[in-house]
Write an enzyme that holds these catalytic residues in place. Sequence first.
Site, PDB file in Angstrom:
ATOM      1  N   SER A   1      -2.336 -27.854   8.549  1.00 37.24           N
ATOM      2  CA  SER A   1      -3.694 -27.345   8.697  1.00 37.24           C
ATOM      3  C   SER A   1      -3.872 -26.695  10.078  1.00 37.24           C
ATOM      4  O   SER A   1      -3.206 -25.709  10.387  1.00 37.24           O
ATOM      5  CB  SER A   1      -4.696 -28.487   8.469  1.00 37.24           C
ATOM      6  OG  SER A   1      -5.989 -27.995   8.311  1.00 37.24           O
TER       7      SER A   1
ATOM      8  N   GLU B   1      -2.032 -25.080  -2.698  1.00 31.42           N
ATOM      9  CA  GLU B   1      -2.131 -24.260  -1.485  1.00 31.42           C
ATOM     10  C   GLU B   1      -0.932 -23.339  -1.259  1.00 31.42           C
ATOM     11  O   GLU B   1      -0.965 -22.514  -0.354  1.00 31.42           O
ATOM     12  CB  GLU B   1      -2.294 -25.167  -0.249  1.00 31.42           C
ATOM     13  CG  GLU B   1      -3.592 -25.928  -0.193  1.00 31.42           C
ATOM     14  CD  GLU B   1      -3.771 -26.696   1.117  1.00 31.42           C
ATOM     15  OE1 GLU B   1      -4.916 -26.948   1.491  1.00 31.42           O
ATOM     16  OE2 GLU B   1      -2.750 -27.037   1.756  1.00 31.42           O
TER      17      GLU B   1
ATOM     18  N   HIS C   1      -4.665 -30.718  -0.055  1.00 32.34           N
ATOM     19  CA  HIS C   1      -4.401 -30.336   1.336  1.00 32.34           C
ATOM     20  C   HIS C   1      -3.503 -31.355   2.016  1.00 32.34           C
ATOM     21  O   HIS C   1      -2.553 -31.009   2.712  1.00 32.34           O
ATOM     22  CB  HIS C   1      -5.734 -30.202   2.077  1.00 32.34           C
ATOM     23  CG  HIS C   1      -5.620 -29.583   3.435  1.00 32.34           C
ATOM     24  ND1 HIS C   1      -5.044 -28.355   3.653  1.00 32.34           N
ATOM     25  CD2 HIS C   1      -6.023 -30.027   4.650  1.00 32.34           C
ATOM     26  CE1 HIS C   1      -5.085 -28.056   4.939  1.00 32.34           C
ATOM     27  NE2 HIS C   1      -5.670 -29.056   5.569  1.00 32.34           N
TER      28      HIS C   1
END
Length: 704
Positions: A541, A623, A651
């Site tokens: 991230s 993702e 995530h």
Amino acid sequence: MSFPKRFAATLMAGAAGVLPHSALAADVCARLAPPAQKEIRSGLVTPELLAQLRDIGPATLPDRRRKLFTISPDGKWVAFFLHRGFPNENVYCAGLAILSLERPANVRILDFSRELIRDEPPRYGWATFPIGTAAPVTPRWEPAGRWIAYLKREHGLTQVWRVDVGTGAASQVTNSLVNVDDFRITEDGRTVVYSSRPKLPEKSAEIDREGLRGWRFDARAFPVRGARPQTPDADRFLTSVDLEEGREREARADEANLFDIARGLPGNTTAYSRAAGGSEAWAETIDTPLFPPLYRLTAKRNEKSEQCHFRACEFDWSTSVWWNDDGTRIRFTRREGWANSLTAIYEWIPGRGEPKRVLLTSNALIECQPIADDLLCLQERSQRPRHFVRLQLAAGQIKEIFDPNPEFSNLSLGRVERLNWLNAKNVPFYGDLVYPVGYEPGRRYPMVIVQYRTKGFLRGGIGDEVPIQTLAGRGYFILSVDNLTYEDIVGRKQSIEQLVAAFNDDFRGRRSILSAIEIATRRLIDKGLVDPQRIGISGLSDGCTTVQFAAVNSQLFSAGSVSGCGWEPFQDAILGPMIAQNYHESGWPRLADANPGFWSKISITLDPRRVRFPFLFQASDNEYLAMVGSHTALVQAGIPSDLYIFPDEDHIKWQPAHRLAVYRRNLDWFDFWLKGLVPSDPARKAEAERWSEMKASWKRPIPK
């Protein structure tokens, strides 16, 4: 109407009590409770051990209002959820545990499930926005302390259950057709009030029907997660269940008020506490146009409010507030010290002058609750996973209550040193340097950077993908860096959009973070600790963003591993209109605007040959499209790059088998590029052999 009952096993380890359950003999839940001391072994930290740690709650708390533990009405017991992943079976066991505060060795697991309740909060007007972390699950005691109610997930549906503390008899309370989101118990203990969204199935069915004529690409679109539009959120509905008769009805207004503990207080109120005698304390926003706001401590006794105007009574959103047992003193936390890296606890007696600091610690206090004149807390230390302690503030002592992972106490760990330093813009940063196990002075070691928070147990960085102590056991230094908050770097602004835009302007914030990492790393090189040719960098991230930025703006690193990002000019097309607009308001350019000047500072696809180190992408299937462009460009340019995709992930990867696979591959990746080692396991060896082929054909860029 009555509900079927089942008798849940009460598992035991060491001194714990047990109710036998023959079906558990081969079940993973038989391994949920901590082992007896005699079973504990010494040695190095393995990725298998890390992947099977027992956890109390998620790694980071998304919402402090959802408590991780509750204390019984008589103050003698604490209830909490313990969960543990089992990579071989790729399942979890989550158990409701109670612990005697008088005899802390006695931990009992009253009920369990093999399904983990994951945090899937609504966002962007959508019903769910899965993150991948465990949801905070709050056990709630019946007012007399005879039973505990809790959320439990079975067969893909979350319901309210309750268990008799004495007998271990567990029964399902609700029969909702959709997930129960939250619940409360009435003061007489006769009714459970629960919150759900019963219209969600119909909203999902509407999308199915729409699909017969084609889904319109609109604000519901999130292409990176698939073609199906996101389901819009639905209204919450409160239902009351009569526990004696099992009848359900719509909740009354007084029952609905159970969900609003700070009723009648200002709308900007955060941390809240009510004493037994009715006194209240809370933190409310200081009148300021800046974001994020600061808060001030306020107390209310005998219908009279008083604000604390001393400097110590101003703090940020992270504060917690508690009354002591007799309602005369308020304890509260605030961040202090270098780069706000420490946690202080203060005590204030309203009307008696300035508050007094009673504790200052670098340990992470995850959650605390008052008990008698003390605080019962979940604490993490850099070398210790989450555990219960009792803060005896009057005596200035900390008493350990319960450690769910006693195996860790005898393992060989790399020692940890806290580092404080300034970056090139004189912004204070901090990090933790983990030494190689068996460190030998005078020898240079490889090092791996891990991001982007470093408070508490040093497990695997944010996202838990890089096994820190396992690397230390393999002869690495690890620099765990805290990237700070946006406001720490660029200051507070008029709004959250302006704050993020200021951080992103000419990559000011990212340059600040990279500068901090480079300065700390070069100091370790200058001290003769780290080999300058063998430095890796990792991140998920926000940490992934720093790795990508470093790939085109730094010459310091020799290998990188990332997950959960992929900043490229075409990102609007895979994010969808809703999230893309959110990014535009935060300073990221639109696809139609091109803006090569902006993208040249971070994009890999614009010129992949600039990338100075090999890339490993370990992506979730929700993702990976954000990373395919970067990976493809690197491969076409002859830069070593490998991409792995994990199914049914978000995530943050939640499946135990996937976490272990990510651990192992990161270990192998850094071993290969920084040490030239190849694993002996046949499957993992085959991966490393492909990396050898990449390395042989790679024309490494010449440093400028």
